[in-house]
Design an enzyme around this catalytic site. Structure first.
Site, PDB file in Angstrom:
ATOM      1  N   HIS A 238       0.726  -1.192   0.177  1.00 42.91           N
ATOM      2  CA  HIS A 238       0.121  -0.029  -0.005  1.00 42.91           C
ATOM      3  C   HIS A 238       0.985   1.276  -0.021  1.00 42.91           C
ATOM      4  O   HIS A 238       0.462   2.333   0.453  1.00 42.91           O
ATOM      5  CB  HIS A 238      -0.992   0.162   1.255  1.00 42.91           C
ATOM      6  CG  HIS A 238      -1.667  -1.369   1.516  1.00 42.91           C
ATOM      7  ND1 HIS A 238      -2.998  -1.699   0.925  1.00 42.91           N
ATOM      8  CD2 HIS A 238      -1.275  -2.299   2.255  1.00 42.91           C
ATOM      9  CE1 HIS A 238      -3.416  -2.708   1.296  1.00 42.91           C
ATOM     10  NE2 HIS A 238      -2.257  -3.253   2.052  1.00 42.91           N
TER      11      HIS A 238
ATOM     12  N   SER B 161      16.012  21.340 -15.915  1.00 41.47           N
ATOM     13  CA  SER B 161      14.596  21.784 -16.150  1.00 41.47           C
ATOM     14  C   SER B 161      15.160  23.195 -16.824  1.00 41.47           C
ATOM     15  O   SER B 161      16.176  23.699 -16.331  1.00 41.47           O
ATOM     16  CB  SER B 161      13.908  22.166 -14.790  1.00 41.47           C
ATOM     17  OG  SER B 161      13.334  23.384 -15.137  1.00 41.47           O
TER      18      SER B 161
ATOM     19  N   LYS C  14      17.050  21.332 -10.770  1.00 40.51           N
ATOM     20  CA  LYS C  14      16.351  19.990 -11.143  1.00 40.51           C
ATOM     21  C   LYS C  14      17.163  19.010 -11.831  1.00 40.51           C
ATOM     22  O   LYS C  14      17.582  19.304 -12.834  1.00 40.51           O
ATOM     23  CB  LYS C  14      14.985  20.265 -11.719  1.00 40.51           C
ATOM     24  CG  LYS C  14      14.043  20.968 -10.501  1.00 40.51           C
ATOM     25  CD  LYS C  14      12.636  21.122 -11.165  1.00 40.51           C
ATOM     26  CE  LYS C  14      11.905  19.824 -11.196  1.00 40.51           C
ATOM     27  NZ  LYS C  14      10.393  19.908 -11.913  1.00 40.51           N
TER      28      LYS C  14
ATOM     29  N   GLU D  97      10.228   8.564 -17.095  1.00 38.55           N
ATOM     30  CA  GLU D  97       8.858   8.758 -17.497  1.00 38.55           C
ATOM     31  C   GLU D  97       8.099   8.645 -18.716  1.00 38.55           C
ATOM     32  O   GLU D  97       7.214   8.056 -19.036  1.00 38.55           O
ATOM     33  CB  GLU D  97       8.583  10.524 -17.252  1.00 38.55           C
ATOM     34  CG  GLU D  97       8.804  11.122 -15.810  1.00 38.55           C
ATOM     35  CD  GLU D  97       9.062  12.522 -15.643  1.00 38.55           C
ATOM     36  OE1 GLU D  97       8.164  13.099 -15.220  1.00 38.55           O
ATOM     37  OE2 GLU D  97      10.088  13.036 -15.823  1.00 38.55           O
TER      38      GLU D  97
END
Ligand code: ARG
Length: 453
Positions: free
Chosen positions: A148, A269, A275, A282
């Site tokens: 979970h 970024s 970043k 992804e």
């Protein structure tokens, strides 16, 4: 006939724009067919030789980029045949004896699928090897195992990675099953009913390395189950890739910090200099949608088609090509990305909340004869007590333990992350000895797969 069609209709009906990548399979199939026609004296041997030589020349031209693909040739089969006429003259017209584009295209797609399955399996082997490598390099790293997405019990990081090894091993075995059903020769089915010539299908099957020949001509020209099946195998592979990619995205966040993905696989970024985005993971996750889409598309195209060949089937290639291309590219970059990660073992260990040992505390009492449910209750009370007093479980004293059960003795204080991991000493469990065995089994499997393919 096609010449009378408008350019717009030609483009709509044609498949040359995408099926040209089948040229090699188409020529190999035609060569085997021509040889068989000659051997069976369906056409003179000398004509068969001329046709074969002409086909080889066409192949050379395509490979050298000298072949003129013309929209008037509606598909790769027509384009090659038209060029064969230019090269060898009217004898080219004998090649299509005892054959139809319906069994011809079914043959080409099956040959293409066979080749792609071999390549996907090769890519799966590379990814599986990378997982084994990273697992072995980090074989003593402990992390929280989750259910979970809540911390549950400590596990070895290697155990977690080897779970993916299992998934990709099943994918490999699924592809091997799929291969057997792809590897059936449809040629000899003609347009749909078989052919009125004494052809030798076994000879063609042997020439083209098919292990069996189709048993029903109507099925053979209209069956694309093997495309559905390969696309389904690919969909499941991407399902697994997307789960791994998702974990890599999660683990590489500032909050988790469990791994750092190699710089070559992340992107900065444009406005936030600090970043490093896990774009590759992804995209691998994102492309899963596309591969599922190809599966849905071929299923939908096939639904309710009456026997036998229908032009709808021409769409099979678009869905198959995109599916295999996406899977092969994805597996290839994911292998490199897995190899690129740095594992931050300290972060993984520090992130573990010591209530993950609650089950071990219950198990301690069980070993002293307490029923598991009762022991579970004692352990739960202890966790609540620890939380209420602002202590970690590891900071509780023996006296505190004994307030909850007189069965606790000094060795309760020995329960640790490592003792918890090593207590799971069953086949398939996370104990280090078991994980070492699993790593060894994985290596043995990879070696065997390497030899068999
Ligand atoms: N381009 C066609 C396909 O991909 C080849 C078969 C055409 N057959 C026909 N009867 N029109 O399916």
């Amino acid at each position: 006939m096609l010449e009378s069609k408008s350019r717009k209709v030609q483009d709509y009906v044609g498949s040359l724009a995408f099926d040209r990548r089948l040229y090699h399979h188409d020529i190999a199939g035609s060569v085997a067919h021509a040889r068989m026609l000659g051997r069976q004296s369906i056409i003179p041997e000398a004509d068969a030789d001329v046709i074969v030589t002409g086909l080889r020349q066409v192949e050379t031209e395509i490979e050298a980029g000298r072949f003129a693909f013309r929209p008037v040739d509606e598909d790769i089969h027509m384009a090659i045949e038209a060029r064969l006429f230019d090269i060898v003259g009217d004898v080219a017209g004998k090649l299509h004896t005892g054959r139809s584009r319906n069994d011809q295209v079914a043959l080409d797609v099956r040959m293409f699928a066979r080749e792609q399955i071999i390549e996907i399996r090769r890519q799966l082997r590379s990814l599986r090897s990378a997982l084994v490598r990273v697992a072995a390099q980090n074989s003593s790293v402990v992390m929280a195992g989750y259910t979970h997405l809540q911390q549950a019990q400590p596990v070895l990081f290697a155990h977690h990675l080897l779970a993916y090894f299992e998934m990709f091993t099943r994918d490999d075995s699924r592809l091997s099953d799929c291969y057997a059903r792809v590897n059936v020769l449809p040629l000899g089915s003609g347009a749909l009913a078989g052919v009125p010539y004494p052809i030798d299908r076994d000879f063609v099957a042997h020439e083209l390395s098919f292990s069996s020949i189709s048993a029903n001509s109507m099925d053979a020209v209209s069956d694309r189950d093997f495309v559905v099946e390969l696309n389904a195998c690919n969909a499941i592979i991407m399902l697994h890739v997307s789960r791994l990619a998702e974990e890599m995205v999660l683990w590489s966040t500032t909050e988790f910090g469990f791994i750092t993905i190699g710089e070559g696989f992340t992107t900065g970024s444009s406005i936030m200099p600090q970043k490093r985005n896990p774009d590759l993971a992804e995209l691998a996750r994102g492309k899963t949608g596309r591969v599922y889409g190809s599966l849905m598309a071929i299923l939908t195209t096939m639904k309710s088609l009456p026997l036998s060949y229908n032009r709808d089937l021409q769409e099979d290639k678009i869905h198959l090509f995109d599916s295999v291309d996406t899977v092969i590219d994805t597996l290839s970059v994911c292998t490199d990305m897995v190899d690129s990660i740095t594992v931050n073992a300290d972060r993984m260990r520090a992130a573990i909340q010591d209530y993950v040992l609650a089950t071990d505390i219950a198990d301690y009492l069980v070993k002293k004869g307490v029923p598991f449910r009762t022991a579970h209750g004692v352990s739960a009370s202890l966790s609540r007590h620890a939380a209420a007093t602002g202590k970690g479980m590891g900071e509780l004293s023996l006296d505190e333990y004994r307030e909850f059960s007189p069965l606790f003795e000094a060795d309760i204080l020995d329960i640790s992350l490592d003792s918890s991991v090593n207590a799971r000493d069953v086949v398939g469990g996370t104990a280090s000895g078991q994980v070492e065995n699993a790593l060894q089994n994985a290596r043995t499997q990879l070696e065997a797969d390497e030899e068999n393919n």
